[in-house]
Design a protein around this motif. Structure first.
Motif, mmCIF file in Angstrom:
data_model
loop_
_atom_site.group_PDB
_atom_site.id
_atom_site.type_symbol
_atom_site.label_atom_id
_atom_site.label_comp_id
_atom_site.label_asym_id
_atom_site.label_seq_id
_atom_site.Cartn_x
_atom_site.Cartn_y
_atom_site.Cartn_z
ATOM 1 N N MET A 12 -39.947 -75.573 -72.322
ATOM 2 C CA MET A 12 -41.250 -75.427 -71.680
ATOM 3 C C MET A 12 -41.530 -76.595 -70.744
ATOM 4 N N LYS A 13 -41.133 -77.789 -71.159
ATOM 5 C CA LYS A 13 -41.467 -78.994 -70.396
ATOM 6 C C LYS A 13 -40.512 -79.273 -69.240
ATOM 7 N N ILE A 14 -39.488 -78.434 -69.075
ATOM 8 C CA ILE A 14 -38.608 -78.582 -67.924
ATOM 9 C C ILE A 14 -38.682 -77.364 -67.010
ATOM 10 N N GLY A 15 -39.742 -76.575 -67.161
ATOM 11 C CA GLY A 15 -39.970 -75.480 -66.235
ATOM 12 C C GLY A 15 -40.416 -76.019 -64.883
ATOM 13 N N ASP A 16 -40.087 -75.293 -63.819
ATOM 14 C CA ASP A 16 -40.476 -75.724 -62.475
ATOM 15 C C ASP A 16 -41.974 -75.952 -62.351
#
Length: 289
Positions: free
Chosen positions: A235-239
């Protein structure tokens, strides 16, 4: 994760301390640097494009071959990485055999500061990456520390997800998917190339989930909270998440690896099914990803 007694892969090239850029000076502050590194890691294009476009701006400061002594934490992360790589070897060897294919294991290259790959030179600031030209994945272990400090993405299964994602790109390469996708990107305009990049990255997330599914079946490796760690990291590395964190807003046309929802959804699909045939991100409409 339960890793006690698990073997460590020998397909590792440990180049830590062999000389690299120290004291890098990059505009925007350390938070921006780490976010840029994570964005670079999850970009779906040719690693050479990512590396060469960043290395000139990122490398300032002299090269050094000073004596290097890894910390206890780093040595533990190195051992952990070798164990996770071994797990990917065991799982993908079995899955490739079930498809009538032979799995060729990649090499994990551990480095500090900077490294030379067959895809070009890179600093730690570009984050972990896979180079199909030498079938190797490259990681500066400080990336895991930065994940924790900057994004709050922490936990051994979250770190395993990073490695398994890069191995997922290797699987794509062996199956011919990665080269075909890169060729299609080279024939496309920027928007379509970005869309193809998203498809590459979401499939690598899915393949990371497939690995975790079978690793757990083989070794009972997943503990309570592990899946939540990996999904939180995805979730925290989504664009959209990273762009909002870096600049306060998201630009969907520039997405190259998928939104937080997409990344966690494809990772979860791989985890739940363990079926490689369920991970075709290329034939479905882009809006349905």
């Amino acid at each position: 994760m339960r890793l006690n007694g698990r073997r460590e892969s020998s397909n590792v090239s440990d180049r830590r301390g062999s000389g690299g850029a120290r004291g890098l000076k990059i505009g925007g502050g350390i938070g921006a640097v780490i976010i840029a590194a994570i964005i670079a890691w999850i970009s779906g294009g040719n690693p050479l494009d990512v590396i060469t476009s960043n290395v000139g701006n990122m490398m300032s400061g002299e090269q050094t071959s000073e004596n290097y002594t890894p910390t206890e934490e780093e040595e533990e992360l190195a051992r952990f990485s070798r164990q996770i790589l071994a797990g990917t070897e065991d799982v993908w060897t079995k899955l490739f055999a079930s498809m009538g294919k032979e799995y060729e294991a990649p090499t994990l290259v551990l480095f500090t500061g900077s490294v030379q790959s067959a895809c070009g030179s890179a600093t730690a600031a570009v984050g972990p990456f896979y180079c199909s030209a030498d079938q190797s994945l490259y990681i500066d272990l400080s990336f895991f520390r930065d994940m924790r400090k900057t994004l709050g993405a922490d936990g051994d299964f979250a770190y395993a997800y990073v490695i398994a994602h890069e191995v997922g790109h290797h699987v794509q390469h062996l199956l011919g998917v990665l080269d075909d996708a890169h060729s299609a990107m080279n024939r496309s305009d920027k928007t379509e190339a970005n869309n193809i990049s998203v498809r590459i990255e979401l499939q690598a997330d899915f393949l990371a989930g497939v690995w975790a599914h079978h690793d757990n079946k083989m070794f009972n490796s997943i503990e309570d909270g592990d899946i939540e760690e990996a999904l939180d990291a995805s979730m925290k590395i989504g664009d959209d998440y990273l762009q909002k964190k870096a600049q306060g807003y998201a630009v969907p046309d520039s997405f190259t690896h998928g939104t937080s929802d997409q990344r966690s959804r494809w990772l979860k699909r791989g985890l739940s099914t363990g079926d490689i045939s369920k991970g075709d991100t290329f034939s479905i409409p882009y809006s349905n990803l």
